[in-house]
Design a protein around this motif. Structure first.
Motif, PDB file in Angstrom:
ATOM      1  N   HIS A  87       1.009  17.632  -1.775  1.00  0.00           N
ATOM      2  CA  HIS A  87      -0.608  17.260  -2.245  1.00  0.00           C
ATOM      3  C   HIS A  87      -0.357  15.705  -2.762  1.00  0.00           C
ATOM      4  O   HIS A  87      -1.247  14.969  -2.608  1.00  0.00           O
ATOM      5  CB  HIS A  87      -1.165  18.250  -3.095  1.00  0.00           C
ATOM      6  CG  HIS A  87      -1.553  19.490  -2.524  1.00  0.00           C
ATOM      7  ND1 HIS A  87      -0.981  20.341  -1.929  1.00  0.00           N
ATOM      8  CD2 HIS A  87      -3.092  19.771  -2.448  1.00  0.00           C
ATOM      9  CE1 HIS A  87      -1.835  21.439  -1.552  1.00  0.00           C
ATOM     10  NE2 HIS A  87      -3.011  21.117  -1.756  1.00  0.00           N
ATOM     11  N   ALA A  88       0.715  15.688  -3.608  1.00  0.00           N
ATOM     12  CA  ALA A  88       0.861  14.453  -4.581  1.00  0.00           C
ATOM     13  C   ALA A  88       0.859  13.196  -3.422  1.00  0.00           C
ATOM     14  O   ALA A  88       0.213  12.055  -3.732  1.00  0.00           O
ATOM     15  CB  ALA A  88       1.862  14.498  -5.205  1.00  0.00           C
ATOM     16  N   LEU A  89       1.725  13.443  -2.605  1.00  0.00           N
ATOM     17  CA  LEU A  89       1.935  12.379  -1.272  1.00  0.00           C
ATOM     18  C   LEU A  89       0.779  12.183  -0.703  1.00  0.00           C
ATOM     19  O   LEU A  89       0.394  10.834  -0.564  1.00  0.00           O
ATOM     20  CB  LEU A  89       3.061  12.675  -0.584  1.00  0.00           C
ATOM     21  CG  LEU A  89       3.569  11.494   0.479  1.00  0.00           C
ATOM     22  CD1 LEU A  89       4.081  10.376   0.055  1.00  0.00           C
ATOM     23  CD2 LEU A  89       4.826  12.475   1.675  1.00  0.00           C
ATOM     24  N   THR A  99      -4.687  17.905  -8.093  1.00  0.00           N
ATOM     25  CA  THR A  99      -3.347  17.146  -7.598  1.00  0.00           C
ATOM     26  C   THR A  99      -3.578  15.757  -6.704  1.00  0.00           C
ATOM     27  O   THR A  99      -3.152  14.624  -7.072  1.00  0.00           O
ATOM     28  CB  THR A  99      -2.303  17.985  -6.894  1.00  0.00           C
ATOM     29  OG1 THR A  99      -1.693  18.766  -8.052  1.00  0.00           O
ATOM     30  CG2 THR A  99      -1.132  17.240  -6.289  1.00  0.00           C
ATOM     31  N   ILE A 100      -4.338  16.322  -5.630  1.00  0.00           N
ATOM     32  CA  ILE A 100      -4.640  14.775  -4.685  1.00  0.00           C
ATOM     33  C   ILE A 100      -5.654  13.996  -5.427  1.00  0.00           C
ATOM     34  O   ILE A 100      -5.138  12.753  -5.386  1.00  0.00           O
ATOM     35  CB  ILE A 100      -5.465  15.742  -3.591  1.00  0.00           C
ATOM     36  CG1 ILE A 100      -4.367  16.397  -2.605  1.00  0.00           C
ATOM     37  CG2 ILE A 100      -6.175  14.543  -2.635  1.00  0.00           C
ATOM     38  CD1 ILE A 100      -5.005  16.979  -1.382  1.00  0.00           C
ATOM     39  N   PRO A 101      -6.680  14.158  -6.121  1.00  0.00           N
ATOM     40  CA  PRO A 101      -7.251  13.209  -6.656  1.00  0.00           C
ATOM     41  C   PRO A 101      -6.371  12.644  -7.915  1.00  0.00           C
ATOM     42  O   PRO A 101      -6.587  11.343  -8.110  1.00  0.00           O
ATOM     43  CB  PRO A 101      -8.616  13.833  -7.389  1.00  0.00           C
ATOM     44  CG  PRO A 101      -8.414  15.188  -7.445  1.00  0.00           C
ATOM     45  CD  PRO A 101      -7.524  15.408  -6.131  1.00  0.00           C
ATOM     46  N   GLY A 102      -5.810  13.316  -8.635  1.00  0.00           N
ATOM     47  CA  GLY A 102      -4.910  12.994  -9.704  1.00  0.00           C
ATOM     48  C   GLY A 102      -3.858  11.812  -9.401  1.00  0.00           C
ATOM     49  O   GLY A 102      -3.703  10.713  -9.920  1.00  0.00           O
ATOM     50  N   ALA A 103      -3.170  12.385  -8.245  1.00  0.00           N
ATOM     51  CA  ALA A 103      -2.157  10.864  -7.561  1.00  0.00           C
ATOM     52  C   ALA A 103      -2.774  10.289  -7.031  1.00  0.00           C
ATOM     53  O   ALA A 103      -2.431   8.939  -7.140  1.00  0.00           O
ATOM     54  CB  ALA A 103      -1.388  11.913  -6.547  1.00  0.00           C
ATOM     55  N   ALA A 104      -3.870  10.371  -6.417  1.00  0.00           N
ATOM     56  CA  ALA A 104      -4.768   9.131  -5.871  1.00  0.00           C
ATOM     57  C   ALA A 104      -5.250   8.281  -6.941  1.00  0.00           C
ATOM     58  O   ALA A 104      -5.021   6.688  -7.038  1.00  0.00           O
ATOM     59  CB  ALA A 104      -6.060   9.575  -5.147  1.00  0.00           C
ATOM     60  N   VAL A 108       0.594  -1.341  -0.038  1.00  0.00           N
ATOM     61  CA  VAL A 108      -0.083   0.088   0.088  1.00  0.00           C
ATOM     62  C   VAL A 108       0.925   1.284   0.148  1.00  0.00           C
ATOM     63  O   VAL A 108       0.668   2.343  -0.828  1.00  0.00           O
ATOM     64  CB  VAL A 108      -0.959   0.022   1.313  1.00  0.00           C
ATOM     65  CG1 VAL A 108      -1.552   1.297   1.393  1.00  0.00           C
ATOM     66  CG2 VAL A 108      -2.050  -1.102   0.989  1.00  0.00           C
ATOM     67  N   LEU A 109       1.750   1.278   0.899  1.00  0.00           N
ATOM     68  CA  LEU A 109       2.611   2.475   0.757  1.00  0.00           C
ATOM     69  C   LEU A 109       3.324   2.747  -0.298  1.00  0.00           C
ATOM     70  O   LEU A 109       3.860   3.839  -0.718  1.00  0.00           O
ATOM     71  CB  LEU A 109       3.851   2.321   2.187  1.00  0.00           C
ATOM     72  CG  LEU A 109       3.331   2.322   3.486  1.00  0.00           C
ATOM     73  CD1 LEU A 109       4.125   2.112   4.344  1.00  0.00           C
ATOM     74  CD2 LEU A 109       2.613   3.627   3.913  1.00  0.00           C
ATOM     75  N   LEU A 110       4.053   1.357  -1.009  1.00  0.00           N
ATOM     76  CA  LEU A 110       4.837   1.470  -2.299  1.00  0.00           C
ATOM     77  C   LEU A 110       4.022   2.095  -3.324  1.00  0.00           C
ATOM     78  O   LEU A 110       4.132   2.838  -4.148  1.00  0.00           O
ATOM     79  CB  LEU A 110       5.309   0.118  -2.814  1.00  0.00           C
ATOM     80  CG  LEU A 110       6.158  -0.021  -4.087  1.00  0.00           C
ATOM     81  CD1 LEU A 110       6.984  -1.201  -3.724  1.00  0.00           C
ATOM     82  CD2 LEU A 110       5.245  -0.153  -5.013  1.00  0.00           C
ATOM     83  N   CYS A 111       2.536   1.822  -3.435  1.00  0.00           N
ATOM     84  CA  CYS A 111       1.631   2.214  -4.417  1.00  0.00           C
ATOM     85  C   CYS A 111       1.305   3.599  -4.376  1.00  0.00           C
ATOM     86  O   CYS A 111       1.245   4.385  -5.242  1.00  0.00           O
ATOM     87  CB  CYS A 111       0.334   1.410  -4.449  1.00  0.00           C
ATOM     88  SG  CYS A 111       0.628  -0.232  -4.794  1.00  0.00           S
ATOM     89  N   GLY A 112       0.991   4.080  -2.965  1.00  0.00           N
ATOM     90  CA  GLY A 112       0.924   5.459  -2.674  1.00  0.00           C
ATOM     91  C   GLY A 112       2.201   6.493  -3.213  1.00  0.00           C
ATOM     92  O   GLY A 112       1.877   7.538  -3.959  1.00  0.00           O
ATOM     93  N   LEU A 113       3.246   5.789  -2.964  1.00  0.00           N
ATOM     94  CA  LEU A 113       4.486   6.655  -3.497  1.00  0.00           C
ATOM     95  C   LEU A 113       4.572   6.498  -4.935  1.00  0.00           C
ATOM     96  O   LEU A 113       5.005   7.479  -5.582  1.00  0.00           O
ATOM     97  CB  LEU A 113       5.770   5.919  -2.893  1.00  0.00           C
ATOM     98  CG  LEU A 113       6.004   6.233  -0.912  1.00  0.00           C
ATOM     99  CD1 LEU A 113       6.726   5.139  -0.795  1.00  0.00           C
ATOM    100  CD2 LEU A 113       6.416   7.639  -1.007  1.00  0.00           C
TER     101      LEU A 113
END
Length: 347
Positions: A111-113, A324-329, A85-90
Motif C-alpha cells: 500500500h505504501a509503495l 496507508t495509501i494517502p499517508g505515504a502519498a 518522481v520515482l525517488l520521491c515516491g519511494l
C-alpha cells in the motif's frame, strides 16, 4: 558526475533501501506465529526464513514485477524528472514504513509503495501518467492501479476465509488427537514457515524488482522492460537482510494481540498465508503479507472462538489499511516539493 547518472544511482540505492525496509517491516509477519507457538526460537526462525526468503525472488518469476513496473507511465517525461518522481515516491513509502514499524502497526509496504508513487506522479506530471485501469476493467481486463488495488483488497478476504476453512478441516482431522500431537505440529512449521518465507520473497521483492527495472529503463540503461538477473539478486539480498534484521515490534500484534496462537493455529496460518501469497505471485498480483497473515489469524480465531478474537485490534489494523495509501502519498508529495527546489534551477 553526470546529473542523470548520479540521480539514477541515488534512486537505485533508494529502491534497495525500500526493499530492505520492506523486509525489516515484514519480518514479524513471517516469524510471529512460529515464535508465538514456540515451534522455533527467534534464531532458528531467522535462519529458516532467511534462506527461503532469498530463494523466493530468484525462483518466483517476474509477474508481480511486471505489474508494479507498469502502473505508472513516465516514458514521455524527461529522464531527470522521471527519476526524481520515482525517488520521491519511494521516499514516501520508506518514511511510512519506518513510522508504522516504530509504532508497532502492521501496515502494508505494498500500500505504501502504491501510495507513494501515485502521490509523486499526481503532483509532478498529472493523473494521465497513472495507469488507472478503469476503462480496461469495463472491457474485462484487470490492469494498472485497478489490478493492484483489487489484489490488496481481495487478498485479506482470501486470507480470512481460507484460514477459517483450513482450521475447520484441521480441527476435524485432529479432533481425537492427544496433546503430544503438538510436537508434530511444531515440527511441521519448519516446512510451512519456509513456504511462507519463499512466497513472501517471491511477491514482495518483485515489487522492488519492478521499480528498479523501471528506473533503469527511464535512465536509458536498458532498452525494454525486462528484469536483469543482477536486479533479482540485489533485491533478494536487500529484502533478506531486512528480514534478518527483523522488525520485532510487530510480533506482539500478530502473534498475541489478535488471537492466542497455539501450534495448530500457527501451522494453519502459515499454510493459509503461503498458499494465498504464492497464488497471487503467480498471477502477477502484488499483495500485502501483513494483511494476509493478520486476516488468516482472524479467520482461524473466528472458526474456533469468535468471542476470543480481539476484533478491536482488527479495527485498528483496518484503519491503518485505509490511511496507508494517502499517508505515504503525502510524504511523497512533501519529498517532491523539496526535490523540486533543486530541479527548478537546473531546468
Amino acid at each position: 558526475m553526470d546529473t542523470l547518472l548520479f540521480l539514477t544511482i541515488a534512486t537505485v540505492a533508494i529502491v534497495l533501501l525500500f526493499d530492505y525496509t520492506n523486509g525489516f517491516h515484514d519480518a514479524a509477519n513471517i516469524v510471529a506465529t512460529v515464535i508465538a507457538s514456540r515451534a522455533m526460537t527467534p534464531a532458528q526462525a531467522v535462519v529458516v526464513v532467511g534462506v527461503f526468503e532469498f530463494l523466493g525472488p530468484l525462483l518466483g518469476g517476474t509477474a508481480v514485477a511486471n505489474t508494479i513496473g507498469s502502473f505508472v507511465q513516465l516514458g514521455d517525461i524527461q529522464p531527470l524528472l522521471s527519476l526524481a518522481v520515482l525517488l520521491c515516491g519511494l521516499v514516501g513509502a520508506i518514511v511510512w514504513n519506518f513510522i508504522t514499524w516504530w509504532k508497532g502497526i502492521p501496515s502494508s509496504s505494498s500500500h505504501a509503495l502504491v501510495g507513494g508513487l501515485v502521490g509523486a506522479v499526481l503532483v509532478s506530471v498529472g493523473s494521465e501518467h497513472v495507469v488507472w485501469g478503469w476503462n480496461e476493467l469495463l472491457q474485462g481486463r484487470v490492469t494498472g492501479v485497478t489490478k493492484v488495488l483489487a489484489a490488496l483488497i481481495l487478498s485479506p478476504l482470501a486470507g480470512f476465509w481460507a484460514g477459517y476453512l483450513i482450521h475447520r478441516l484441521m480441527h476435524a482431522l485432529l479432533r481425537a488427537a492427544r496433546p503430544a500431537a503438538n510436537s508434530g505440529l511444531k515440527l511441521a512449521q519448519y516446512a510451512t514457515a519456509a513456504g511462507l518465507a519463499f512466497s513472501h520473497g517471491a511477491n514482495d521483492a518483485q515489487k522492488s524488482m519492478g521499480i528498479l527495472t523501471l528506473v533503469l529503463l527511464t535512465g536509458g540503461f536498458i532498452k525494454e522492460f525486462s528484469v536483469p538477473f543482477w536486479v533479482m539478486l540485489a533485491c533478494a539480498s536487500a529484502i533478506t537482510l531486512g528480514i534478518i534484521s527483523g522488525g520485532w515490534r510487530i510480533v506482539r500484534t500478530l502473534g498475541f494481540a489478535i488471537y492466542r496462537v497455539r501450534p495448530i493455529h500457527a501451522l494453519d496460518s502459515q499454510l493459509t498465508s503461503a498458499a494465498v501469497i504464492l497464488g497471487a505471485s503467480m498471477a502477477g498480483a502484488p499483495v500485502s503479507t501483513t494483511h494476509v497473515v493478520a486476516t488468516s489469524i482472524m479467520g482461524i480465531g473466528a472458526s474456533e472462538r469468535p468471542r476470543s478474537v480481539r476484533w478491536s485490534k482488527a479495527g485498528d489494523i483496518v484503519m491503518t489499511w485505509i490511511i496507508t495509501i494517502p499517508g505515504a502519498a503525502c510524504f511523497a508529495i512533501l519529498a517532491y516539493a523539496l526535490v523540486n527546489l533543486f530541479l527548478k534551477p537546473a531546468a
